[in-house]
Scaffold this motif. Sequence first.
Motif, PDB file in Angstrom:
ATOM      1  N   ALA A 351      20.515 -25.254  -5.905  1.00 21.13           N
ATOM      2  CA  ALA A 351      19.161 -24.652  -5.082  1.00 21.13           C
ATOM      3  C   ALA A 351      18.775 -25.885  -4.189  1.00 21.13           C
ATOM      4  N   ARG A 352      18.677 -27.018  -3.665  1.00 22.52           N
ATOM      5  CA  ARG A 352      18.153 -27.737  -3.081  1.00 22.52           C
ATOM      6  C   ARG A 352      19.048 -27.955  -1.845  1.00 22.52           C
ATOM      7  N   LEU A 353      21.506 -27.981  -2.246  1.00 24.46           N
ATOM      8  CA  LEU A 353      21.546 -27.716  -1.071  1.00 24.46           C
ATOM      9  C   LEU A 353      21.220 -26.567  -0.296  1.00 24.46           C
ATOM     10  N   LEU A 354      21.041 -25.187  -0.779  1.00 24.82           N
ATOM     11  CA  LEU A 354      20.979 -23.998  -0.620  1.00 24.82           C
ATOM     12  C   LEU A 354      20.164 -24.124   0.636  1.00 24.82           C
ATOM     13  N   ILE A 355      18.600 -24.447   0.428  1.00 29.76           N
ATOM     14  CA  ILE A 355      17.423 -24.740   0.573  1.00 29.76           C
ATOM     15  C   ILE A 355      17.946 -25.088   2.166  1.00 29.76           C
ATOM     16  N   GLU A 356      18.567 -26.247   2.633  1.00 32.44           N
ATOM     17  CA  GLU A 356      18.325 -27.019   2.965  1.00 32.44           C
ATOM     18  C   GLU A 356      19.425 -26.518   4.213  1.00 32.44           C
ATOM     19  N   ASP A 357      20.002 -25.240   3.502  1.00 38.22           N
ATOM     20  CA  ASP A 357      21.234 -24.913   4.973  1.00 38.22           C
ATOM     21  C   ASP A 357      20.186 -23.337   4.967  1.00 38.22           C
ATOM     22  N   ASP A 358      19.144 -22.905   4.896  1.00 35.05           N
ATOM     23  CA  ASP A 358      18.359 -21.958   5.093  1.00 35.05           C
ATOM     24  C   ASP A 358      18.643 -21.219   4.154  1.00 35.05           C
ATOM     25  N   ILE A 359      19.433 -20.977   2.831  1.00 37.12           N
ATOM     26  CA  ILE A 359      19.848 -19.829   2.124  1.00 37.12           C
ATOM     27  C   ILE A 359      19.007 -19.937   0.978  1.00 37.12           C
ATOM     28  N   ASP A 360      18.394 -19.073   0.533  1.00 37.41           N
ATOM     29  CA  ASP A 360      17.221 -18.626  -0.596  1.00 37.41           C
ATOM     30  C   ASP A 360      18.126 -18.649  -2.040  1.00 37.41           C
ATOM     31  N   PRO A 361      17.748 -19.050  -3.057  1.00 39.81           N
ATOM     32  CA  PRO A 361      18.575 -19.372  -4.036  1.00 39.81           C
ATOM     33  C   PRO A 361      17.935 -18.619  -4.437  1.00 39.81           C
TER      34      PRO A 361
END
Length: 629
Positions: A351-361
């Motif tokens: 979830a953290r890595l997805l948010i960093e890439d502007d992806i909503d988990p």
Amino acid sequence: MLIQALCEYYEILKRMNKVPANGYSNVNIQYRVSLTPEGKIDGIEEWTVPQIVTDKKGKSKEIRVPRAVEMFRRTEKPGIDANIAEHRPLYLFGLNMEKDGKLNPQDRTDKAVKSHQDYVEKTNAFINGIDSPMVNAYRNFLRTWNPQQETENPFLINLGKQYPKAGYAFCLSGHPDVMLHDDSQLKARWEEKLEAETTEDKVMGQCAVMGQEAEIAVIHDRVSGVLGGLPTGTKLVCFNNDSEYSYGAQQAINSNISTEVMRKYTQALNTLLGSKANRTCLGDMTVVHFAMSENSLYNALASRALLGENARADEEDIDDDDDDETLNAKDTEKLLKKIYAETAAGSLNAARLLIEDDIDPAVNYYIVGLKPNSSRLAMQFIYRNSMGQLIQNAALHQKDMAVYQKAKPVELWQITKQMVSPKASKQVVHSSLSVKLLQSIVFGYPYPAVLLATVVRRVRTDSDEENNKFIKLNPTRAGIIKACLNREARKKIGKEEIQMALDKENTNPAYLCGRLFAVLEKVQEEANPGLNRTITDSYFASASARPAVVFSKLIKLSKTHLKKLTDRQAGYWNWVMGEIIAKLDDAFPDMLSLADQGRFDIGYYQQKYAASEKKKADQPEQLQNEEEE
């Protein structure tokens, strides 16, 4: 759940302008027919969209025309049924293409003649009173075109075998941008027709999806693109038998799905099935997958992680103005590498890595399996999970499958391929196994028991070949066994049982027997260089099932092999065998269970292909050269 999800996805497609408005449908057009004001054809040219990748041929143009299935129809009209702004050659030109390449209006049932007549009558009635240059030229074409006199038409003959398969659109001669389907008066007439279209026996009721009072769809539109489905399309919802009717309601009225919902879910599903980025196959099953987002990177990321598909759509699916698609492959691989690296290090937070890439988990991702059943579609499964949890589970799956550092991700097809003997005439795995495996990956469940049983059986029965030493037990098969054992151990004792590399501290008898067998094989190979047949070919299956019966014979045989080695070599291998046998307490198991046979295989694999950290001066030959793909 599926129909509701497809309706939600339809709204996303609508915002992206990827589905037609109500009353219209998308058709693929390969050729543009140029008409003079008198209605004569003065040219037919290929009409394609240039590809982003220059070494690929352009794709056919997609246009929107009045929809093929008329609104509010209570019964399906079989056979000949022309459309407004027709694009099919049999209706337009009334000519069949013979095997010898000649055009002929005659056939056994006069279908070509009847089709063209139906098209002319219906279209003339529809465009009556419309006065525009394009429609006037089109009206003249309908009036003057005679199939009997056009059998030698050079424009059609030059199309060759493409003639009967292509779609056609009309433009005005000298004005290629003045297209019939874009004519404002024709479109206005169609909108009036839609507005005025009613039925005397319209059925009203509460829609099972929206929950509101609405007109209930009597007949549902067809869905095309499913493997094994009818060429004309297959229905997801239909009722054909009296036994299926309830309270006097007939046909699809039994489903209580409104006309609006029916239109949305069928268009959304047809769009998904028509996109290579959203469609794949598992055996004989068609799988569609989609994220509830306008960002195509969501779908690319999830499909790459789960199915091993190309991270973006093929060039054939990319529109000129869809530039972000070309970035998906690099962006996806970059993010997945980061996620897999953190997983291997034991500190994954997807979830953290997805948010960093502007992806909503929190965005939901759907995977649906479809199979045709007569004229219907049967939904085999539907999985839904959030992007964050789904990617985390996919990363954990890759960690479980890895048998050495920096191992490449194992794709789903590579796993299922190992379930079939390489000598089998048909390399096909039953789709039920693929479905269960996919479910385990999506939700992080234990792998299906049949997966371990199947791969262990393949290891026992398959043999390596002279030009391929990685058939019997390769990294993928070892990874499957490791993953199955570790998931089960994680469930029972809360920790992994099998390490990625050779584990000299593992005292499991089956694992030790596998290690010992690999050592005995190595001794035989060093004593007899170039040997074609080893103990693995003769004794592996029996040793992995009943070690107590086989190992006494193998150890006795190894003494003969050791005599052929130097004292230094023999001393080393005696020391290795003694160390392993000591951990067995000199007692070999009488019989190994299925799970223990898997542990035997892993012990054998890790001992045989383990990489030495460094060579010791007093150990002339160590097992080394870890296997690489």
